[in-house]
Design an enzyme around this catalytic site. Structure first.
Site, PDB file in Angstrom:
ATOM      1  N   HIS A  62      14.077  41.709 -32.278  1.00 23.44           N
ATOM      2  CA  HIS A  62      15.374  40.459 -31.627  1.00 23.44           C
ATOM      3  C   HIS A  62      14.696  39.114 -30.896  1.00 23.44           C
ATOM      4  O   HIS A  62      14.447  39.511 -29.941  1.00 23.44           O
ATOM      5  CB  HIS A  62      16.331  41.517 -30.420  1.00 23.44           C
ATOM      6  N   GLY A  70      21.134  26.434 -25.210  1.00 19.07           N
ATOM      7  CA  GLY A  70      20.861  26.966 -24.096  1.00 19.07           C
ATOM      8  C   GLY A  70      22.178  27.199 -23.488  1.00 19.07           C
ATOM      9  O   GLY A  70      23.406  26.364 -23.723  1.00 19.07           O
ATOM     10  N   THR A 100      24.133  32.864 -28.582  1.00 20.02           N
ATOM     11  CA  THR A 100      25.951  32.131 -28.294  1.00 20.02           C
ATOM     12  C   THR A 100      25.919  30.754 -29.411  1.00 20.02           C
ATOM     13  O   THR A 100      27.391  31.109 -30.004  1.00 20.02           O
ATOM     14  CB  THR A 100      25.281  31.559 -26.556  1.00 20.02           C
ATOM     15  N   ASP A 286      13.815  39.352 -27.185  1.00 19.44           N
ATOM     16  CA  ASP A 286      15.017  38.468 -26.914  1.00 19.44           C
ATOM     17  C   ASP A 286      14.104  37.198 -26.693  1.00 19.44           C
ATOM     18  O   ASP A 286      14.338  36.462 -26.353  1.00 19.44           O
ATOM     19  CB  ASP A 286      15.508  38.705 -25.600  1.00 19.44           C
TER      20      ASP A 286
HETATM   21 ZN    ZN Z   1      21.195  39.097 -26.727  1.00 17.28          ZN
END
Ligand code: ZN
Length: 391
Positions: A62, A70, A100, A286
């Site tokens: 990941h 951001g 996102t 991440d």
């Molecule tokens: Zn995440």
């Protein structure tokens, strides 16, 4: 090209004792009790690993290697990951995802970055989609993305239980998992869905419902960030008790730790204490995602970039600080992600596997050498391969 690693204390990640490894081009030709190089045999590189651990290269399942949008507007978009960051972290296989921002970042650009990393010497894959449902794909749907594009292993990171998610219903979610599963079955891939668990009240409820109410195997999803709070962690244990995999995020910067967040190295120990099998636990960094910090009014006060190097440091800390065995700690970043992602040529030191190998100092577990697909990329504290624009 022939490389021999001699006198290695091999953790494959199962401990094999002292062995010599023979690497032929990009593969492990074999693991032997003792090898002798004949005189005038030709060009053979010999690395003496006496007193050192030799372990598989790490798999990070990941990473936002394309950079991420951001939370502090456009100027806080994170930059692309550099090859040298991966190498220094001992990561020889990396799986990229969007987060996102599924608008100004897309899966095609993620694919191009994966190809670039592969050309520069490591192994790369990607997930299709982003946080969102409906999943934004390259070919028009999830199944065909997985079947037609070699680098796509599944879907992710799909967000649930988060104010930033697309608020998918349980039915929306389960349809994504079903499509990923069938795409994977038809192309001998994992078809896994990497699920971002936010700090919303729903936590892992969709995954637990999936396990209890549907015929989809519990192993079709990999929930990540399960150490983000005590409550999410408890749900993670519940899910693991049903047979599911759980992924701990290693990028927990002490300056930005959310209340209740559990350090990944400690998370491994706690899961094992709760009788979760060591084969069900993975770590991921991440990496290169943005890590925002908010004040009590909810205003953004600082933002930083999650380091991929945390994958290594949390694995190390689990051994040196939390008392996890080296074998169990290594499994979380080698054989477990390889099995979950159906990468049979990765994650283990064995005959015929890709020659992705790390040499570690015994007491400190410091990374001394990194070999990816048979090529030495790090030695003597120097990165030996750089991306074309690497600083
Ligand atoms: Zn995440």
């Amino acid at each position: 090209m022939i490389t021999i690693i001699k006198n290695a204390d091999v953790y494959a990640p199962i401990p094999l004792g002292q062995k010599d490894l023979l690497l032929l081009n990009d593969k492990i030709e074999g693991i032997y009790d003792h090898l002798e190089v004949p005189q005038n045999f030709g060009k053979v590189q010999v690395i003496d690993a006496k007193g050192k651990y030799v372990v598989p290269g790490f798999i990070d399942s990941h990473v936002h290697f394309l950079g991420e949008g951001g939370e502090g507007s456009f100027h806080s978009r994170t930059p692309e990951l550099e090859l040298s960051d991966l190498i220094q972290a001992g990561i020889t296989t990396v799986i990229g995802c969007l987060g996102t921002d599924g608008v100004c970042r897309d899966v095609k650009a993620l694919f191009a970055k994966a190809k670039a990393l592969e050309e520069d010497g490591v192994t790369s894959y990607i997930y299709t989609g982003s946080y969102e449902v409906p999943v934004i794909t390259i070919t028009g749907n999830i199944k065909s993305d997985i079947m037609l594009i070699d680098k796509i292993l599944g879907v992710g990171e799909l967000a649930i239980s988060d104010h930033r998610s697309s608020q998918p219903t349980f039915e929306d979610f389960i349809k994504v998992v079903a499509q990923a599963r069938v795409g994977g079955m038809l192309s001998n891939k994992a078809g896994i869905v990497n699920v971002h668990i936010g700090d919303g009240a729903g936590r892992l409820s969709y995954l637990i419902r999936m396990a209890e109410e549907t015929e989809i195997p519990v192993t079709q999803v990999l929930p990540t960030h399960i150490n983000r709070s005590g409550e999410v962690f408890e749900d993670g244990i519940r899910f693991a008790k049903l047979g599911g995999y759980v992924d701990l995020t290693t990028s927990t910067d002490p300056d930005y730790v959310y209340e209740g967040e559990i350090k990944a190295s400690t998370g491994i120990k706690l899961l094992l204490q709760n009788e979760i099998s060591p084969e069900q636990i993975t770590l991921s960094s991440d990496g290169q995602g943005s890590y925002p910090s908010f004040n009590e009014k909810g205003q953004l006060v600082a933002i930083s970039i999650a380091p991929v190097g945390s994958l290594y440091s949390e694995m190390r800390d689990s051994v040196l600080e939390d008392g996890v065995s080296l074998e169990n700690a290594l499994m979380t970043v080698t054989s477990n992600p390889a099995d979950i992602l159906k990468l049979s040529h990765k994650g283990r030191l064995k005959e015929g596997a890709d020659a992705d190998i790390l040499i570690l100092e015994r007491a400190s577990l410091k990374i001394l050498n990194v070999i990816a697909k048979g090529k030495e990329l790090y030695a003597d504290e120097k990165v030996l391969a750089k991306g074309i624009y690497d600083k």
